[in-house]
Scaffold this motif. Structure first.
Motif, PDB file in Angstrom:
ATOM      1  N   ARG A 162       0.834  -1.216   0.000  1.00  0.00           N
ATOM      2  CA  ARG A 162       0.000   0.000   0.000  1.00  0.00           C
ATOM      3  C   ARG A 162       0.864   1.259   0.000  1.00  0.00           C
ATOM      4  NH1 ARG A 162      -2.591  -2.801   4.050  1.00  0.00           N
ATOM      5  NH2 ARG A 162      -2.333  -1.123   5.600  1.00  0.00           N
ATOM      6  N   SER A 163       2.031   1.208   0.642  1.00  0.00           N
ATOM      7  CA  SER A 163       2.964   2.342   0.558  1.00  0.00           C
ATOM      8  C   SER A 163       3.391   2.574  -0.883  1.00  0.00           C
ATOM      9  CB  SER A 163       4.199   2.092   1.429  1.00  0.00           C
ATOM     10  OG  SER A 163       3.866   2.070   2.781  1.00  0.00           O
ATOM     11  N   GLN A 164       3.603   1.472  -1.612  1.00  0.00           N
ATOM     12  CA  GLN A 164       3.970   1.593  -3.024  1.00  0.00           C
ATOM     13  C   GLN A 164       2.808   2.135  -3.844  1.00  0.00           C
ATOM     14  OE1 GLN A 164       6.852   1.463  -3.962  1.00  0.00           O
ATOM     15  NE2 GLN A 164       7.243   0.348  -5.840  1.00  0.00           N
ATOM     16  N   VAL A 165       1.594   1.797  -3.446  1.00  0.00           N
ATOM     17  CA  VAL A 165       0.406   2.336  -4.112  1.00  0.00           C
ATOM     18  C   VAL A 165       0.384   3.854  -3.989  1.00  0.00           C
ATOM     19  CG1 VAL A 165      -2.121   2.463  -3.996  1.00  0.00           C
ATOM     20  CG2 VAL A 165      -0.976   0.241  -3.907  1.00  0.00           C
ATOM     21  N   ALA A 166       0.732   4.385  -2.804  1.00  0.00           N
ATOM     22  CA  ALA A 166       0.777   5.840  -2.619  1.00  0.00           C
ATOM     23  C   ALA A 166       1.764   6.478  -3.595  1.00  0.00           C
ATOM     24  CB  ALA A 166       1.157   6.179  -1.181  1.00  0.00           C
ATOM     25  N   PHE A 167       2.927   5.842  -3.781  1.00  0.00           N
ATOM     26  CA  PHE A 167       3.908   6.366  -4.728  1.00  0.00           C
ATOM     27  C   PHE A 167       3.382   6.271  -6.158  1.00  0.00           C
ATOM     28  CE2 PHE A 167       7.579   5.332  -7.543  1.00  0.00           C
ATOM     29  CZ  PHE A 167       8.108   6.613  -7.591  1.00  0.00           C
ATOM     30  N   ALA A 168       2.720   5.153  -6.487  1.00  0.00           N
ATOM     31  CA  ALA A 168       2.176   4.981  -7.834  1.00  0.00           C
ATOM     32  C   ALA A 168       1.123   6.041  -8.139  1.00  0.00           C
ATOM     33  CB  ALA A 168       1.584   3.581  -7.974  1.00  0.00           C
ATOM     34  N   LEU A 169       0.305   6.372  -7.150  1.00  0.00           N
ATOM     35  CA  LEU A 169      -0.677   7.444  -7.338  1.00  0.00           C
ATOM     36  C   LEU A 169       0.022   8.782  -7.547  1.00  0.00           C
ATOM     37  CD1 LEU A 169      -3.248   6.347  -4.621  1.00  0.00           C
ATOM     38  CD2 LEU A 169      -3.652   6.365  -7.094  1.00  0.00           C
ATOM     39  N   HIS A 170       1.157   8.963  -6.889  1.00  0.00           N
ATOM     40  CA  HIS A 170       1.926  10.203  -7.058  1.00  0.00           C
ATOM     41  C   HIS A 170       2.402  10.375  -8.497  1.00  0.00           C
ATOM     42  CE1 HIS A 170       5.113  13.166  -6.676  1.00  0.00           C
ATOM     43  NE2 HIS A 170       5.991  12.269  -7.065  1.00  0.00           N
ATOM     44  N   VAL A 171       2.863   9.292  -9.131  1.00  0.00           N
ATOM     45  CA  VAL A 171       3.395   9.425 -10.489  1.00  0.00           C
ATOM     46  C   VAL A 171       2.288   9.437 -11.544  1.00  0.00           C
ATOM     47  CG1 VAL A 171       5.587   8.356  -9.871  1.00  0.00           C
ATOM     48  CG2 VAL A 171       3.769   6.930 -10.811  1.00  0.00           C
ATOM     49  N   SER A 172       1.078   9.031 -11.177  1.00  0.00           N
ATOM     50  CA  SER A 172      -0.034   9.046 -12.135  1.00  0.00           C
ATOM     51  C   SER A 172      -0.415  10.482 -12.496  1.00  0.00           C
ATOM     52  CB  SER A 172      -1.252   8.326 -11.549  1.00  0.00           C
ATOM     53  OG  SER A 172      -2.372   8.466 -12.406  1.00  0.00           O
ATOM     54  N   LYS A 173      -0.819  10.669 -13.740  1.00  0.00           N
ATOM     55  CA  LYS A 173      -1.276  11.978 -14.202  1.00  0.00           C
ATOM     56  C   LYS A 173      -2.798  12.098 -14.189  1.00  0.00           C
ATOM     57  CE  LYS A 173       2.779  12.697 -17.153  1.00  0.00           C
ATOM     58  NZ  LYS A 173       3.269  12.921 -18.539  1.00  0.00           N
ATOM     59  N   GLU A 174      -3.472  11.053 -13.721  1.00  0.00           N
ATOM     60  CA  GLU A 174      -4.928  11.085 -13.680  1.00  0.00           C
ATOM     61  C   GLU A 174      -5.420  12.013 -12.578  1.00  0.00           C
ATOM     62  OE1 GLU A 174      -7.271   9.504 -15.721  1.00  0.00           O
ATOM     63  OE2 GLU A 174      -5.447   9.297 -16.925  1.00  0.00           O
ATOM     64  N   PRO A 175      -6.449  12.838 -12.830  1.00  0.00           N
ATOM     65  CA  PRO A 175      -6.938  13.796 -11.830  1.00  0.00           C
ATOM     66  C   PRO A 175      -7.372  13.140 -10.519  1.00  0.00           C
ATOM     67  CG  PRO A 175      -7.906  14.245 -13.990  1.00  0.00           C
ATOM     68  CD  PRO A 175      -7.183  12.947 -14.113  1.00  0.00           C
ATOM     69  N   GLY A 176      -7.973  11.949 -10.590  1.00  0.00           N
ATOM     70  CA  GLY A 176      -8.478  11.301  -9.385  1.00  0.00           C
ATOM     71  C   GLY A 176      -7.409  10.762  -8.470  1.00  0.00           C
ATOM     72  N   ALA A 177      -6.156  10.691  -8.945  1.00  0.00           N
ATOM     73  CA  ALA A 177      -5.092  10.104  -8.124  1.00  0.00           C
ATOM     74  C   ALA A 177      -4.846  10.916  -6.860  1.00  0.00           C
ATOM     75  CB  ALA A 177      -3.811   9.987  -8.946  1.00  0.00           C
ATOM     76  N   LEU A 178      -4.946  12.247  -6.940  1.00  0.00           N
ATOM     77  CA  LEU A 178      -4.705  13.095  -5.772  1.00  0.00           C
ATOM     78  C   LEU A 178      -5.714  12.803  -4.670  1.00  0.00           C
ATOM     79  CD1 LEU A 178      -3.196  15.428  -4.412  1.00  0.00           C
ATOM     80  CD2 LEU A 178      -4.757  17.002  -5.569  1.00  0.00           C
ATOM     81  N   GLU A 179      -6.978  12.663  -5.032  1.00  0.00           N
ATOM     82  CA  GLU A 179      -8.008  12.359  -4.036  1.00  0.00           C
ATOM     83  C   GLU A 179      -7.745  11.015  -3.362  1.00  0.00           C
ATOM     84  OE1 GLU A 179     -10.273  14.318  -2.930  1.00  0.00           O
ATOM     85  OE2 GLU A 179      -9.941  15.928  -4.386  1.00  0.00           O
ATOM     86  N   ASP A 180      -7.253  10.057  -4.137  1.00  0.00           N
ATOM     87  CA  ASP A 180      -6.954   8.748  -3.552  1.00  0.00           C
ATOM     88  C   ASP A 180      -5.791   8.837  -2.562  1.00  0.00           C
ATOM     89  OD1 ASP A 180      -8.933   7.365  -4.985  1.00  0.00           O
ATOM     90  OD2 ASP A 180      -7.644   7.224  -6.736  1.00  0.00           O
ATOM     91  N   MET A 181      -4.775   9.648  -2.872  1.00  0.00           N
ATOM     92  CA  MET A 181      -3.661   9.840  -1.947  1.00  0.00           C
ATOM     93  C   MET A 181      -4.142  10.507  -0.658  1.00  0.00           C
ATOM     94  SD  MET A 181      -0.832  11.201  -4.684  1.00  0.00           S
ATOM     95  CE  MET A 181       0.455  11.488  -3.479  1.00  0.00           C
ATOM     96  N   ILE A 182      -5.020  11.481  -0.792  1.00  0.00           N
ATOM     97  CA  ILE A 182      -5.567  12.167   0.383  1.00  0.00           C
ATOM     98  C   ILE A 182      -6.339  11.174   1.257  1.00  0.00           C
ATOM     99  CG2 ILE A 182      -7.288  13.875   1.116  1.00  0.00           C
ATOM    100  CD1 ILE A 182      -6.390  15.578  -1.310  1.00  0.00           C
ATOM    101  N   HIS A 183      -7.116  10.318   0.603  1.00  0.00           N
ATOM    102  CA  HIS A 183      -7.883   9.311   1.355  1.00  0.00           C
ATOM    103  C   HIS A 183      -6.941   8.372   2.109  1.00  0.00           C
ATOM    104  CE1 HIS A 183     -10.321   5.640   1.954  1.00  0.00           C
ATOM    105  NE2 HIS A 183     -11.306   6.508   2.152  1.00  0.00           N
ATOM    106  N   MET A 184      -5.844   7.951   1.458  1.00  0.00           N
ATOM    107  CA  MET A 184      -4.887   7.072   2.127  1.00  0.00           C
ATOM    108  C   MET A 184      -4.245   7.766   3.321  1.00  0.00           C
ATOM    109  SD  MET A 184      -2.971   5.099  -1.020  1.00  0.00           S
ATOM    110  CE  MET A 184      -2.252   3.853   0.057  1.00  0.00           C
ATOM    111  N   ALA A 185      -3.911   9.048   3.159  1.00  0.00           N
ATOM    112  CA  ALA A 185      -3.289   9.796   4.255  1.00  0.00           C
ATOM    113  C   ALA A 185      -4.217   9.923   5.450  1.00  0.00           C
ATOM    114  CB  ALA A 185      -2.860  11.177   3.765  1.00  0.00           C
TER     115      ALA A 185
END
Length: 385
Positions: free
Chosen positions: A264-287
């Protein structure tokens, strides 16, 4: 906090995935004459290859059968390649030398026999960098002693140097068969063995860059909970780096249900490198919501690299409300990673007002590391009290 070595390696892969694209130059010279049987045949999707005797073959049965046949007859080293559609977007893969200037739009030849896989040398005849991403990619396989030894994926525009080895170009390859072939090297790999791990990484990157639904299905299978943790971590990165919206949807599922905090830590990094708009919201949810303090801290760290108002609010919320002091301290560090005009005032505020002495101490430490004049003014005021 330091980025661990695995993340550094993945950042290197990401740089390859978004590297420069070389336009195929009409003036590029071949290192040898094509096989006599090809005389007069159109080049079509054959890449520009230097320093090689090239041969063109049509796949008559299946890609797997064609590769097995080539392996059986390959006593000496040779390169085999083919072309498939590439995922949309800016995912150009080419070889370049970081010591060269690219302001003039030049890019280097990919030297397939070089030990520095991600590097090349700039050629004055290599053409100009294209503004749009490539629509197709090459999958390149190195066969020696009747075994496949190396897999590489490069944008179709990149000129190649085969290092004096034979180069066989396959035509009529079906993308689904390519994914099926490459998937075997991913699933069968022992990630503790360097050679197999290297082969699996090359195959995984190539699958992730395939512009075909078969690529989505394969990537989904790699992140199933019953797969090895090492594979799920590697596949998660490429879901964010290459697979667009479908990749983010799979990452969302992993963030909710993968049993491993490391994955799941790696998932947070993968969301960081994604250019999709929804990735930021997913990172916020994980945090906010992940059950692991380690994962929440990693999500905060990568949020800080994104910066922006939403990221700042989430980081400040973690400092105030997260029940774990270690997560609060990681959130303070995340503030130190934000652009200084955003991060420094917030660090000063935390150092002045936070009720947790460990958190205040952490804020003061990172203020000291910043060498910012505002931090110096803050310390002077404290010392003069």
């Amino acid at each position: 906090m330091r980025i661990n070595m695995e993340v550094r390696a993945l950042l290197g892969l990401w740089m390859i995935a978004v590297g420069l694209t070389c336009a195929a130059p009409g003036s590029l010279r071949s290192g040898s004459v094509h096989a006599a049987a090809q005389a007069g045949s159109p080049a079509a999707d054959m890449p520009h290859v230097e320093n090689a005797i090239t041969e063109r073959r049509a796949v008559s049965t299946s890609l797997g059968a064609a590769i097995r046949d080539l392996e059986q007859h390959a006593e000496n080293a040779q390169w085999v390649g083919y072309s498939v559609a590439q995922v949309p977007g800016e995912h150009s893969m080419c070889c370049w030398n970081s010591s060269d200037s690219h302001e003039d739009g030049k890019c280097g030849t990919c030297r397939l026999e070089s030990e520095q896989q991600s590097m090349g040398t700039t050629s004055k005849d290599s053409g100009t960098v294209k503004l749009e991403g490539s629509r197709s990619m090459m999958v390149l396989l190195r066969i020696e002693a009747q075994h496949l030894m190396k897999i590489r994926a490069l944008s179709s525009e990149c000129p190649l140097d085969a290092g004096g080895l034979p180069f066989v170009w396959l035509t009529g390859v079906k993308p689904a068969e390519s994914v099926e072939l490459l998937s075997g090297y991913v699933r069968d790999a022992d990630f503790s063995e360097h050679e197999e791990r290297s082969l699996a990484h090359g195959a995984l990157m190539a699958i992730a860059m395939h512009g075909d639904a078969a690529g989505d299905r394969a990537m989904e299978s790699f992140v199933a909970p019953n797969q090895r943790e090492a594979l799920r971590k590697q596949a998660a990165f490429w879901l964010g780096a290459a697979r667009g919206k479908s990749g983010v949807l799979l990452l969302e599922r992993m963030a909710r249900s993968d049993p491993s905090p490391e994955v799941r830590s790696q998932v947070a990094f993968a969301l960081h490198v994604s250019k999709e708009p929804g990735a930021l919201e997913d990172m916020i949810h994980m945090a906010h919501e992940d059950s692991s303090a380690h994962v929440r801290g990693q999500a905060l760290f990568w949020l800080a690299q994104k910066a922006g108002q939403k990221a700042a609010i989430t980081i400040q919320g973690a400092i105030e409300n997260d029940p774990d002091t270690e997560v609060k301290k990681k959130a303070v560090f995340a503030l130190s990673q934000m652009p200084k005009d955003e991060g420094i005032p917030k660090l000063i505020e935390v150092a002045q007002t936070n009720r947790n002495p460990e958190v205040r101490k952490q804020a003061m430490f990172w203020l000291g590391q910043s060498h910012d004049p505002r931090a110096l003014d803050f310390f002077e005021k404290i010392l003069r009290r």
